[in-house]
Design a protein around this motif. Sequence first.
Motif, PDB file in Angstrom:
ATOM      1  N   PHE A 128      19.818 -34.643 -35.411  1.00  0.00           N
ATOM      2  CA  PHE A 128      21.224 -33.960 -35.775  1.00  0.00           C
ATOM      3  C   PHE A 128      20.979 -32.764 -36.658  1.00  0.00           C
ATOM      4  O   PHE A 128      21.406 -31.865 -36.718  1.00  0.00           O
ATOM      5  N   PRO A 161      23.915 -48.433 -25.928  1.00  0.00           N
ATOM      6  CA  PRO A 161      22.758 -47.839 -26.737  1.00  0.00           C
ATOM      7  C   PRO A 161      21.592 -47.734 -25.731  1.00  0.00           C
ATOM      8  O   PRO A 161      20.720 -46.877 -25.682  1.00  0.00           O
ATOM      9  N   GLN A 175      21.774 -44.442 -23.943  1.00  0.00           N
ATOM     10  CA  GLN A 175      21.625 -43.368 -24.766  1.00  0.00           C
ATOM     11  C   GLN A 175      19.922 -43.116 -25.157  1.00  0.00           C
ATOM     12  O   GLN A 175      19.373 -42.325 -25.568  1.00  0.00           O
ATOM     13  N   TYR A 215      16.189 -41.722 -40.041  1.00  0.00           N
ATOM     14  CA  TYR A 215      16.242 -42.284 -38.932  1.00  0.00           C
ATOM     15  C   TYR A 215      16.345 -41.288 -37.792  1.00  0.00           C
ATOM     16  O   TYR A 215      16.469 -40.016 -38.036  1.00  0.00           O
ATOM     17  N   TRP A 258      21.839 -34.135 -24.585  1.00  0.00           N
ATOM     18  CA  TRP A 258      21.957 -35.773 -25.061  1.00  0.00           C
ATOM     19  C   TRP A 258      23.336 -35.837 -25.634  1.00  0.00           C
ATOM     20  O   TRP A 258      24.143 -36.704 -25.199  1.00  0.00           O
ATOM     21  N   SER A 259      23.594 -35.080 -26.711  1.00  0.00           N
ATOM     22  CA  SER A 259      25.039 -34.991 -27.258  1.00  0.00           C
ATOM     23  C   SER A 259      26.012 -34.627 -26.321  1.00  0.00           C
ATOM     24  O   SER A 259      27.244 -35.356 -26.604  1.00  0.00           O
ATOM     25  N   ASN A 308      21.370 -35.172 -44.759  1.00  0.00           N
ATOM     26  CA  ASN A 308      20.625 -36.143 -45.618  1.00  0.00           C
ATOM     27  C   ASN A 308      19.586 -37.122 -45.115  1.00  0.00           C
ATOM     28  O   ASN A 308      19.500 -38.248 -45.225  1.00  0.00           O
ATOM     29  N   ARG A 356      17.641 -40.364 -35.126  1.00  0.00           N
ATOM     30  CA  ARG A 356      18.819 -39.506 -34.472  1.00  0.00           C
ATOM     31  C   ARG A 356      19.204 -38.639 -35.654  1.00  0.00           C
ATOM     32  O   ARG A 356      19.910 -37.591 -35.356  1.00  0.00           O
ATOM     33  N   ASN A 357      19.207 -39.221 -36.847  1.00  0.00           N
ATOM     34  CA  ASN A 357      19.578 -38.167 -37.924  1.00  0.00           C
ATOM     35  C   ASN A 357      18.638 -37.154 -38.216  1.00  0.00           C
ATOM     36  O   ASN A 357      19.211 -35.830 -38.296  1.00  0.00           O
ATOM     37  N   TYR A 370      18.298 -41.111 -45.382  1.00  0.00           N
ATOM     38  CA  TYR A 370      18.613 -41.844 -44.163  1.00  0.00           C
ATOM     39  C   TYR A 370      17.431 -41.131 -43.093  1.00  0.00           C
ATOM     40  O   TYR A 370      18.019 -40.225 -42.160  1.00  0.00           O
TER      41      TYR A 370
END
Lengths: 256, 204
Positions: B96, B174, B177, B90, B162-163, B84, B92-93, B88
């Motif tokens: 992803f 945060p 990260q 962002y 990272w994940s 999505n 990090r999205n 969104y």
Amino acid sequence: MMSEDKQVTLIVTRQDDPESAPYDETFKIPYRNNMNVISALMEVRRNPVNANGEATTPVYWDMGCLEEVCGACSMIINGKPRQSCTALVDQLEQPIRLAPMSTFPVMRDLGVDRSRMFDSLKKVKAWVPIDGTYDLGPGPKMAENKRQWAYELSKCMTCGVCLEACPNVNSKSDFIGPAAISQVRLFNSHPTGAMNKNERLEALMGEGGLAECGNSQNCVQSCPKGIPLTTSIASMNRETALHSFKSFFGSDHEVE
Amino acid sequence: MAANREFLYRRLHSLLGVIPVGLFLIQHLVVNHFATRGPEAFNSAAHFMENLPFRIVLELFVIFIPLYFHAIYGVYIAFTSKNNVSSYGYFRNWMFYLQRISGIITLIFVTWHVWETRIQAGLGNVEVNYALMENILENPFMLVFYIIGVISTTFHFANGLWSFLVSWGITMSPRSQVISTYVTLGVFVLLSYVGIAAILAFAL
């Protein structure tokens, strides 16, 4: 002060019942100062006539507290999930597009069924069990700074915005979502709640549990209460990892 | 344990991506880098790797079983998400989303690469040496395919690292990260350099 002809345009994604197909309906309503989306919807309810001048059914939506603490009035407003009570018309681009959250089953118009969130809270035992046959007396004390920290996590109002924003909460997955994971952190940090710590961790390690998080971090960006959801998820990742190491070959430790 | 199977598979997926598959990737790119020192250097390094004792066992347990478990389970993970980024957008999205795209590209690339080199060598059709790679990368289409494949692989590894740190609860705050975002970005840039330098050494 108030101009007679100033109008607010709403485009609402409507649905007559859980099974029927959604459709868009446009409404033009008179502008008033300091309107929020709910007062705009109330105007539609007062005079249910669409932009073409046709009489229609009033738009249905859920609401409760009207001050962003109950979570009932969440909907998609101009593409983002949020509470309609704190969505001020003056701050929104027009036309204002309203749609029900897509992660949950639609009951009617903007009203959705968030039962899955309450089922998740039951699944992870998001409570402190104190009911018994006799008075247990006062529980252990909680440090004031810890109480203040826990208060931030307790602000969750099960509004569903984090589940709506999460790419891994959808019809193809049974991921429990960020809200319930953060509640495990809240109740496991409570001195009495910690007595049932492992039960909650094991619930998170079950099907659809926290392992399905894909770290898109949309939840923490979207949470209206600013709850540190991704920190809670990482913290529960750490707790469940340690728990799984300790009980890898079975364990006689009930707690800790 | 039955109820925990999903948790176990997910954590295994996360672990195997770094150990051993990620470590093997670093080792492979480093050995490839001998190509920048000329054909003899590369051939002797490739020869050394080829003649390691227990080679089949090493290949099975360090490479193929973990790699294809990670890949096949990863495809399942990728197809159960509903991306999505348009709503969104962002950072990090996006990561992803790119993690899932790079995973699919890497699977196609690695499978083709294994077919073209290891399997063909196993069938006795080719010999793995400098000339083989020089030959493959002579074709401009394959050169582009290899460059995209290597960048996709190093991205998938670095972002996966990272994940991995989040999934095992190593980076929690945060701030930690954000720091690990920069560190893994550095890993991506460095490994891409090592990989691309070797490809260009074969091609140019």
